[in-house]
Design a protein around this motif. Structure first.
Motif, PDB file in Angstrom:
ATOM      1  N   THR A  12      -4.685  -8.610   1.515  1.00 48.35           N
ATOM      2  CA  THR A  12      -3.845  -8.196   2.640  1.00 48.35           C
ATOM      3  C   THR A  12      -2.435  -7.904   2.131  1.00 48.35           C
ATOM      4  O   THR A  12      -2.034  -8.349   1.063  1.00 48.35           O
ATOM      5  CB  THR A  12      -3.772  -9.267   3.737  1.00 48.35           C
ATOM      6  N   GLY A  13      -1.698  -7.138   2.924  1.00 48.34           N
ATOM      7  CA  GLY A  13      -0.348  -6.771   2.509  1.00 48.34           C
ATOM      8  C   GLY A  13      -0.349  -5.843   1.312  1.00 48.34           C
ATOM      9  O   GLY A  13       0.617  -5.788   0.546  1.00 48.34           O
ATOM     10  N   ALA A  14      -1.411  -5.070   1.137  1.00 46.93           N
ATOM     11  CA  ALA A  14      -1.598  -4.272  -0.071  1.00 46.93           C
ATOM     12  C   ALA A  14      -0.761  -3.002  -0.092  1.00 46.93           C
ATOM     13  O   ALA A  14      -0.695  -2.332  -1.124  1.00 46.93           O
ATOM     14  CB  ALA A  14      -3.074  -3.929  -0.241  1.00 46.93           C
ATOM     15  N   SER A  15      -0.116  -2.654   1.007  1.00 42.49           N
ATOM     16  CA  SER A  15       0.651  -1.415   1.029  1.00 42.49           C
ATOM     17  C   SER A  15       1.985  -1.530   0.306  1.00 42.49           C
ATOM     18  O   SER A  15       2.646  -0.515   0.063  1.00 42.49           O
ATOM     19  CB  SER A  15       0.879  -0.951   2.480  1.00 42.49           C
ATOM     20  N   SER A  16       2.395  -2.758  -0.072  1.00 37.89           N
ATOM     21  CA  SER A  16       3.699  -2.922  -0.709  1.00 37.89           C
ATOM     22  C   SER A  16       3.779  -4.252  -1.441  1.00 37.89           C
ATOM     23  O   SER A  16       2.988  -5.169  -1.193  1.00 37.89           O
ATOM     24  CB  SER A  16       4.811  -2.858   0.356  1.00 37.89           C
ATOM     25  N   GLY A  17       4.735  -4.356  -2.348  1.00 40.19           N
ATOM     26  CA  GLY A  17       5.104  -5.633  -2.947  1.00 40.19           C
ATOM     27  C   GLY A  17       4.018  -6.348  -3.709  1.00 40.19           C
ATOM     28  O   GLY A  17       3.254  -5.748  -4.475  1.00 40.19           O
ATOM     29  N   ILE A  18       3.919  -7.660  -3.493  1.00 40.01           N
ATOM     30  CA  ILE A  18       2.974  -8.493  -4.227  1.00 40.01           C
ATOM     31  C   ILE A  18       1.535  -8.088  -3.931  1.00 40.01           C
ATOM     32  O   ILE A  18       0.700  -8.011  -4.841  1.00 40.01           O
ATOM     33  CB  ILE A  18       3.210  -9.982  -3.904  1.00 40.01           C
ATOM     34  N   GLY A  19       1.216  -7.822  -2.672  1.00 38.58           N
ATOM     35  CA  GLY A  19      -0.148  -7.409  -2.334  1.00 38.58           C
ATOM     36  C   GLY A  19      -0.548  -6.132  -3.040  1.00 38.58           C
ATOM     37  O   GLY A  19      -1.686  -5.992  -3.508  1.00 38.58           O
ATOM     38  N   HIS A  20       0.371  -5.194  -3.135  1.00 40.56           N
ATOM     39  CA  HIS A  20       0.137  -3.930  -3.839  1.00 40.56           C
ATOM     40  C   HIS A  20      -0.168  -4.199  -5.307  1.00 40.56           C
ATOM     41  O   HIS A  20      -1.122  -3.636  -5.874  1.00 40.56           O
ATOM     42  CB  HIS A  20       1.390  -3.065  -3.705  1.00 40.56           C
ATOM     43  N   ALA A  21       0.632  -5.072  -5.926  1.00 43.68           N
ATOM     44  CA  ALA A  21       0.438  -5.399  -7.343  1.00 43.68           C
ATOM     45  C   ALA A  21      -0.884  -6.131  -7.563  1.00 43.68           C
ATOM     46  O   ALA A  21      -1.577  -5.897  -8.565  1.00 43.68           O
ATOM     47  CB  ALA A  21       1.605  -6.240  -7.843  1.00 43.68           C
ATOM     48  N   VAL A  22      -1.246  -7.026  -6.645  1.00 46.53           N
ATOM     49  CA  VAL A  22      -2.520  -7.746  -6.771  1.00 46.53           C
ATOM     50  C   VAL A  22      -3.688  -6.779  -6.704  1.00 46.53           C
ATOM     51  O   VAL A  22      -4.646  -6.869  -7.486  1.00 46.53           O
ATOM     52  CB  VAL A  22      -2.646  -8.823  -5.669  1.00 46.53           C
ATOM     53  N   ALA A  23      -3.635  -5.834  -5.772  1.00 47.85           N
ATOM     54  CA  ALA A  23      -4.714  -4.845  -5.656  1.00 47.85           C
ATOM     55  C   ALA A  23      -4.861  -4.056  -6.947  1.00 47.85           C
ATOM     56  O   ALA A  23      -5.980  -3.843  -7.435  1.00 47.85           O
ATOM     57  CB  ALA A  23      -4.437  -3.909  -4.479  1.00 47.85           C
ATOM     58  N   ARG A  24      -3.770  -3.627  -7.524  1.00 44.31           N
ATOM     59  CA  ARG A  24      -3.822  -2.881  -8.779  1.00 44.31           C
ATOM     60  C   ARG A  24      -4.366  -3.747  -9.916  1.00 44.31           C
ATOM     61  O   ARG A  24      -5.171  -3.284 -10.732  1.00 44.31           O
ATOM     62  CB  ARG A  24      -2.428  -2.355  -9.142  1.00 44.31           C
ATOM     63  N   HIS A  25      -3.921  -4.987  -9.975  1.00 49.20           N
ATOM     64  CA  HIS A  25      -4.350  -5.896 -11.035  1.00 49.20           C
ATOM     65  C   HIS A  25      -5.856  -6.144 -10.958  1.00 49.20           C
ATOM     66  O   HIS A  25      -6.560  -6.081 -11.979  1.00 49.20           O
ATOM     67  CB  HIS A  25      -3.588  -7.219 -10.907  1.00 49.20           C
ATOM     68  N   LEU A  26      -6.361  -6.403  -9.774  1.00 47.27           N
ATOM     69  CA  LEU A  26      -7.786  -6.693  -9.617  1.00 47.27           C
ATOM     70  C   LEU A  26      -8.638  -5.450  -9.836  1.00 47.27           C
ATOM     71  O   LEU A  26      -9.695  -5.511 -10.465  1.00 47.27           O
ATOM     72  CB  LEU A  26      -8.052  -7.286  -8.236  1.00 47.27           C
ATOM     73  N   ALA A  27      -8.174  -4.313  -9.325  1.00 49.19           N
ATOM     74  CA  ALA A  27      -8.939  -3.077  -9.496  1.00 49.19           C
ATOM     75  C   ALA A  27      -9.067  -2.712 -10.970  1.00 49.19           C
ATOM     76  O   ALA A  27     -10.117  -2.217 -11.407  1.00 49.19           O
ATOM     77  CB  ALA A  27      -8.273  -1.942  -8.729  1.00 49.19           C
ATOM     78  N   ALA A  28      -8.017  -2.967 -11.747  1.00 47.34           N
ATOM     79  CA  ALA A  28      -8.051  -2.658 -13.179  1.00 47.34           C
ATOM     80  C   ALA A  28      -9.067  -3.517 -13.916  1.00 47.34           C
ATOM     81  O   ALA A  28      -9.492  -3.162 -15.028  1.00 47.34           O
ATOM     82  CB  ALA A  28      -6.667  -2.849 -13.788  1.00 47.34           C
TER      83      ALA A  28
END
Length: 248
Positions: A12-28
């Motif tokens: 959640t909160g993936a559109s910005s900030g920490i949530g955005h970074a977490v989504a990128r980290h996990l997807a990679a």
């Protein structure tokens, strides 16, 4: 690099900030994702950029019905969920003199009640499937007060208590932990700088109070969250600070 191919997660909160970074980290690392937030356009853009299979779902976490509907969509898409990272949140400073009921309720509704809604919906499903890991996001202000942040301090302190209670109630099936960042270089932090004047002096004063003399990066926090979510397999009910020494 931690290989998480085959794992599935909601962020959640993936559109910005920490949530955005977490989504990128996990997807990679090969995680199939459902990314959730309020800004549909940003979620879709992010989903199109990520290397792993990703679905965008919009929701208002302060609303229990909206959260329940979005969670059902997410689980329907994924089938089962290994981890939930609940990174959605808001912050607008306010003095107690200028604190309206609306300002107070907005912070509590999003940052505390929203955490309950999101974690309850996925936590019960994880209990039913027999496994899972959930990460809530607290703050260094979960542990100390700060002028202009009474509403935020109250909400984030509540997230700590909520996390501990969920961990006990969902054990031993589901692990529940809280990660508490200090100042992180995100758009939300930038908006705080601007609220206090946005000058170089303001920035230097805020950063100067951090023992490590710098802000954290979203990528640093994302890597820590991923470790707790997937590798810290004996950790539950833990409140884990990554704040540059702010609460030492």
């Amino acid at each position: 690099m931690m290989d998480l191919a085959g794992k599935k997660a909601i962020v959640t909160g993936a559109s910005s900030g920490i949530g955005h970074a977490v989504a990128r980290h996990l997807a990679a690392r090969g995680v199939e994702l459902v990314i959730m937030g309020r800004n549909e356009g940003k979620l879709i853009d992010l989903g199109n950029e990520l290397p792993s299979k990703t679905t965008a779902v919009t929701t208002d976490i302060s609303n229990a019905e909206s959260t329940a509907e979005a969670t059902a969509k997410a689980w329907g898409r994924l089938g089962n969920v290994d981890a939930l990272v609940h990174a959605a949140g808001i912050l607008t400073p306010s003095s107690i003199e200028e604190m309206t009921v609306a300002k107070w309720r907005e912070q509590i509704d999003v940052n505390l009640s929203g955490t309950f809604h999101v974690m309850r919906e996925s936590g019960l499903r994880m209990k039913g499937q027999g496994f899972g890991s959930m990460i809530s996001i607290g703050s260094d202000l979960s542990f100390k007060g700060a002028p202009m942040y009474s509403h935020y301090c109250a909400a984030k302190a509540g997230v700590v208590g909520l996390t501990r209670a969920f961990a006990l109630e969902l054990a031993p099936t589901v692990r529940v932990n809280c990660v508490c960042p200090g100042p992180v270089d995100t758009p939300m932090m930038e908006s705080e700088f601007q609220w206090f004047g946005g000058t170089q002096r303001v920035r230097e004063e805020i950063v100067g109070k951090i023992p490590m003399k710098r802000m954290g990066s979203p990528d640093e926090i994302a890597a820590f969250i991923a470790f707790v979510a997937f590798q810290a397999t004996f950790a539950t009910g833990n409140i884990l600070s990554t704040d540059g020494g702010n609460t030492a």
